[in-house]
Enzyme design. Sequence first.
Site, PDB file in Angstrom:
ATOM      1  N   PRO A  80       0.823  -1.217   0.000  1.00 38.91           N
ATOM      2  CA  PRO A  80       0.000   0.000   0.000  1.00 38.91           C
ATOM      3  C   PRO A  80       0.856   1.266   0.000  1.00 38.91           C
ATOM      4  CG  PRO A  80      -0.424  -1.340   1.992  1.00 38.91           C
ATOM      5  CD  PRO A  80       0.571  -2.082   1.160  1.00 38.91           C
TER       6      PRO A  80
ATOM      7  N   GLU B 252       2.575  -7.773   8.876  1.00 31.38           N
ATOM      8  CA  GLU B 252       2.543  -6.306   8.952  1.00 31.38           C
ATOM      9  C   GLU B 252       3.499  -5.676   7.948  1.00 31.38           C
ATOM     10  OE1 GLU B 252       0.185  -5.004  11.080  1.00 31.38           O
ATOM     11  OE2 GLU B 252      -0.191  -7.155  11.186  1.00 31.38           O
TER      12      GLU B 252
ATOM     13  N   ARG C 284      -3.537  -9.099 -20.207  1.00 38.36           N
ATOM     14  CA  ARG C 284      -4.570  -8.826 -21.210  1.00 38.36           C
ATOM     15  C   ARG C 284      -4.126  -7.784 -22.243  1.00 38.36           C
ATOM     16  NH1 ARG C 284      -8.235  -4.914 -20.537  1.00 38.36           N
ATOM     17  NH2 ARG C 284     -10.014  -6.172 -21.182  1.00 38.36           N
TER      18      ARG C 284
ATOM     19  N   ASP D 123     -11.220   0.040 -24.128  1.00 39.35           N
ATOM     20  CA  ASP D 123     -11.433   0.012 -22.674  1.00 39.35           C
ATOM     21  C   ASP D 123     -11.442   1.403 -22.063  1.00 39.35           C
ATOM     22  OD1 ASP D 123     -11.474  -2.712 -22.655  1.00 39.35           O
ATOM     23  OD2 ASP D 123      -9.452  -2.969 -21.839  1.00 39.35           O
TER      24      ASP D 123
HETATM   25  N1  ADE Z   1      -0.692  -5.241   0.059  1.00 43.53           N
HETATM   26  C1  ADE Z   1      -1.635  -4.902   0.959  1.00 43.53           C
HETATM   27  N2  ADE Z   1      -2.427  -3.936   0.503  1.00 43.53           N
HETATM   28  C2  ADE Z   1      -1.993  -3.630  -0.752  1.00 43.53           C
HETATM   29  C3  ADE Z   1      -2.393  -2.694  -1.745  1.00 43.53           C
HETATM   30  N3  ADE Z   1      -3.419  -1.865  -1.559  1.00 43.53           N
HETATM   31  N4  ADE Z   1      -1.709  -2.660  -2.894  1.00 43.53           N
HETATM   32  C4  ADE Z   1      -0.663  -3.477  -3.091  1.00 43.53           C
HETATM   33  N5  ADE Z   1      -0.229  -4.362  -2.197  1.00 43.53           N
HETATM   34  C5  ADE Z   1      -0.885  -4.454  -1.036  1.00 43.53           C
END
Ligand code: ADE
Length: 251
Positions: free
Chosen positions: A94, A121, A158, A173
């Site tokens: 994230p 974590e 794809r 797309d």
């Molecule tokens: N691992 C946990 N959440 C994630 C996300 N939003 N994007 C990529 N990898 C992740």
Amino acid sequence: MLQFDVVTIFPAMFDAVAEAGVIGRARDKGIYQLVAWNPRDFAQNAYRTVDDRPYGGGPGMVMMAKPLGRAMAAARQRQKSAGVPKPRAIHLTPQGRSLSHELVMDLAGQQGLVLLAGRYEGVDERVMREIDDQISIGDYVLSGGELAAMVLIDCIVRQLPGVLGDAESATQDSFVNGLLDCPHYTRPEAYEGQKVPPVLLSGNHADISRWRLKQALGRTWQRRPDLLAKRVLSEDERRLLEEFKQELSGA
Ligand code: ADE
């Protein structure tokens, strides 16, 4: 052939990619190859431990550098044997930069990708020396990088030549031209009192194209004004969007 190697403690999750629809078929056609590496196979004790408590304390566990580093090395070695001396190594997190159509097209042009899917974590920061790119699939937290890696694999594959037929072509797309896609209809002509827009039944291809572009512009304006702000509209497109707004206020 695009080479994927994935480092994950859940290799079986990636069977889903191989089985589903066009992406599964692309693997059968030899358009890409995917090999998963389990860091547990590179652990140093009989329990196959791959995580430990964080230095400094706090909740959760951290994935250990050594099993991950070794799995990454095995992945790189396989890429090399497959003819990719310098694969791009990507950590799904994230905290990465956001995935976009442009980034997908960039990755689809690579020869090989090594994907690191973390759990717990986080991942010991010292593994990041092995990583070229950190990518997030959105501002929310998954239980691990596996689903994110599969999202990445799906949208990259794809785009590879020979994966989608003409009928399914990716050129229409959403996002390809910086706009959302237009609405679509199929038979019957009336469904629970709702009619198909008459222009789509007219057989006039120029009118149909203009209607579709107008709807794409209108939808993007309604739902994703941020996309419109990034895009320069032609004179024609500006006119079509005005028409859309007028039809909306008239309706
Ligand atoms: N691992 C946990 N959440 C994630 C996300 N939003 N994007 C990529 N990898 C992740």
